[in-house]
Write a protein that holds these residues in place. Structure first.
Motif, mmCIF file in Angstrom:
data_model
loop_
_atom_site.group_PDB
_atom_site.id
_atom_site.type_symbol
_atom_site.label_atom_id
_atom_site.label_comp_id
_atom_site.label_asym_id
_atom_site.label_seq_id
_atom_site.Cartn_x
_atom_site.Cartn_y
_atom_site.Cartn_z
ATOM 1 N N UNK A 164 27.904 44.802 37.073
ATOM 2 C CA UNK A 164 27.254 44.458 35.808
ATOM 3 C C UNK A 164 28.215 43.807 34.816
ATOM 4 N N UNK A 165 29.454 43.617 35.226
ATOM 5 C CA UNK A 165 30.458 43.063 34.324
ATOM 6 C C UNK A 165 30.031 41.703 33.780
ATOM 7 N N UNK A 166 29.228 40.971 34.538
ATOM 8 C CA UNK A 166 28.783 39.653 34.085
ATOM 9 C C UNK A 166 28.025 39.723 32.760
ATOM 10 N N UNK A 167 27.428 40.886 32.464
ATOM 11 C CA UNK A 167 26.708 41.036 31.196
ATOM 12 C C UNK A 167 27.656 40.880 30.013
ATOM 13 N N UNK A 168 28.863 41.397 30.140
ATOM 14 C CA UNK A 168 29.842 41.312 29.064
ATOM 15 C C UNK A 168 30.492 39.936 28.979
ATOM 16 N N UNK A 169 30.358 39.158 30.029
ATOM 17 C CA UNK A 169 31.029 37.870 30.091
ATOM 18 C C UNK A 169 30.130 36.700 29.682
ATOM 19 N N UNK A 170 28.888 36.989 29.297
ATOM 20 C CA UNK A 170 27.985 35.924 28.834
ATOM 21 C C UNK A 170 28.619 35.263 27.609
ATOM 22 N N UNK A 171 28.705 33.951 27.603
ATOM 23 C CA UNK A 171 29.336 33.238 26.494
ATOM 24 C C UNK A 171 28.518 33.276 25.218
ATOM 25 N N UNK A 184 23.794 35.692 21.757
ATOM 26 C CA UNK A 184 22.367 36.001 21.764
ATOM 27 C C UNK A 184 21.912 36.352 23.172
ATOM 28 N N UNK A 185 22.298 35.533 24.131
ATOM 29 C CA UNK A 185 21.925 35.801 25.521
ATOM 30 C C UNK A 185 22.579 37.088 26.026
ATOM 31 N N UNK A 186 23.812 37.331 25.600
ATOM 32 C CA UNK A 186 24.512 38.560 25.993
ATOM 33 C C UNK A 186 23.772 39.776 25.463
ATOM 34 N N UNK A 187 23.374 39.723 24.189
ATOM 35 C CA UNK A 187 22.649 40.846 23.582
ATOM 36 C C UNK A 187 21.304 41.063 24.270
ATOM 37 N N UNK A 197 20.452 40.197 27.409
ATOM 38 C CA UNK A 197 20.659 40.676 28.772
ATOM 39 C C UNK A 197 21.044 42.153 28.788
ATOM 40 N N UNK A 198 21.895 42.543 27.853
ATOM 41 C CA UNK A 198 22.291 43.946 27.778
ATOM 42 C C UNK A 198 21.107 44.803 27.335
ATOM 43 N N UNK A 199 20.293 44.295 26.421
ATOM 44 C CA UNK A 199 19.108 45.026 25.987
ATOM 45 C C UNK A 199 18.151 45.305 27.141
ATOM 46 N N UNK A 200 17.956 44.308 27.994
ATOM 47 C CA UNK A 200 17.098 44.498 29.171
ATOM 48 C C UNK A 200 17.697 45.565 30.085
ATOM 49 N N UNK A 201 19.008 45.497 30.287
ATOM 50 C CA UNK A 201 19.673 46.486 31.136
ATOM 51 C C UNK A 201 19.542 47.891 30.542
ATOM 52 N N UNK A 202 19.714 48.015 29.234
ATOM 53 C CA UNK A 202 19.599 49.324 28.582
ATOM 54 C C UNK A 202 18.192 49.892 28.719
ATOM 55 N N UNK A 203 17.192 49.041 28.576
ATOM 56 C CA UNK A 203 15.810 49.513 28.705
ATOM 57 C C UNK A 203 15.496 49.996 30.113
ATOM 58 N N UNK A 204 16.220 49.496 31.105
ATOM 59 C CA UNK A 204 15.971 49.877 32.490
ATOM 60 C C UNK A 204 16.725 51.138 32.908
ATOM 61 N N UNK A 205 17.548 51.694 32.031
ATOM 62 C CA UNK A 205 18.353 52.862 32.402
ATOM 63 C C UNK A 205 17.503 54.047 32.860
ATOM 64 N N UNK A 206 16.401 54.387 32.199
ATOM 65 C CA UNK A 206 15.607 55.511 32.719
ATOM 66 C C UNK A 206 15.119 55.280 34.150
ATOM 67 N N UNK A 207 14.723 54.056 34.472
ATOM 68 C CA UNK A 207 14.302 53.745 35.840
ATOM 69 C C UNK A 207 15.480 53.865 36.803
ATOM 70 N N UNK A 208 16.649 53.407 36.373
ATOM 71 C CA UNK A 208 17.849 53.524 37.198
ATOM 72 C C UNK A 208 18.175 54.989 37.463
#
Length: 100
Positions: free
Chosen positions: A11-18, A21-24, A26-37
């Motif tokens: 998931x390191x690519x999430x932190x490397x988004x230039x 706005x896109x980084x925020x 992408x991370x928001x989508x990942x955070x919302x999926x944590x309960x499913x994970x």
């Protein structure tokens, strides 16, 4: 933290988004999926513990192998996340009225 914990290095690519706005986003989508994970990971762990039990290990042996107590190994095998069965209906807190 610049490096994610080892199980999540992919998931390191999430932190490397230039673009921030896109980084925020992408991370928001990942955070919302944590309960499913978490649910998915718990299912995998429960299946593994059940396999260990099917192979003849006791709950105590499973617990020792995984660095857990016997009781916690049994809870995992039964699908309990906090000492309560996940399929048990919620009970009202003491002092709350119940209908009926």
């Amino acid at each position: 933290m610049t490096t994610p914990p080892s199980p999540f290095e992919n998931l390191k690519h999430l932190a490397e988004q230039g673009d921030p706005t896109q980084r925020a986003k992408a991370v928001g989508v990942a955070l919302q999926a944590i309960p499913e994970l978490q649910h998915w990971l718990r299912e995998i762990r429960q299946g593994a513990v059940k396999e260990m039990r099917d192979e003849g290990m006791s709950h105590a042996e499973v617990g020792k192998e995984l660095g857990l107590s016997r009781a916690r190994a049994q809870q995992i095998a039964e699908g309990r996340t906090s000492g309560k069965r996940t399929d048990e209906p919620k009970r009202p807190a003491s002092g709350e009225e119940t209908s009926g």
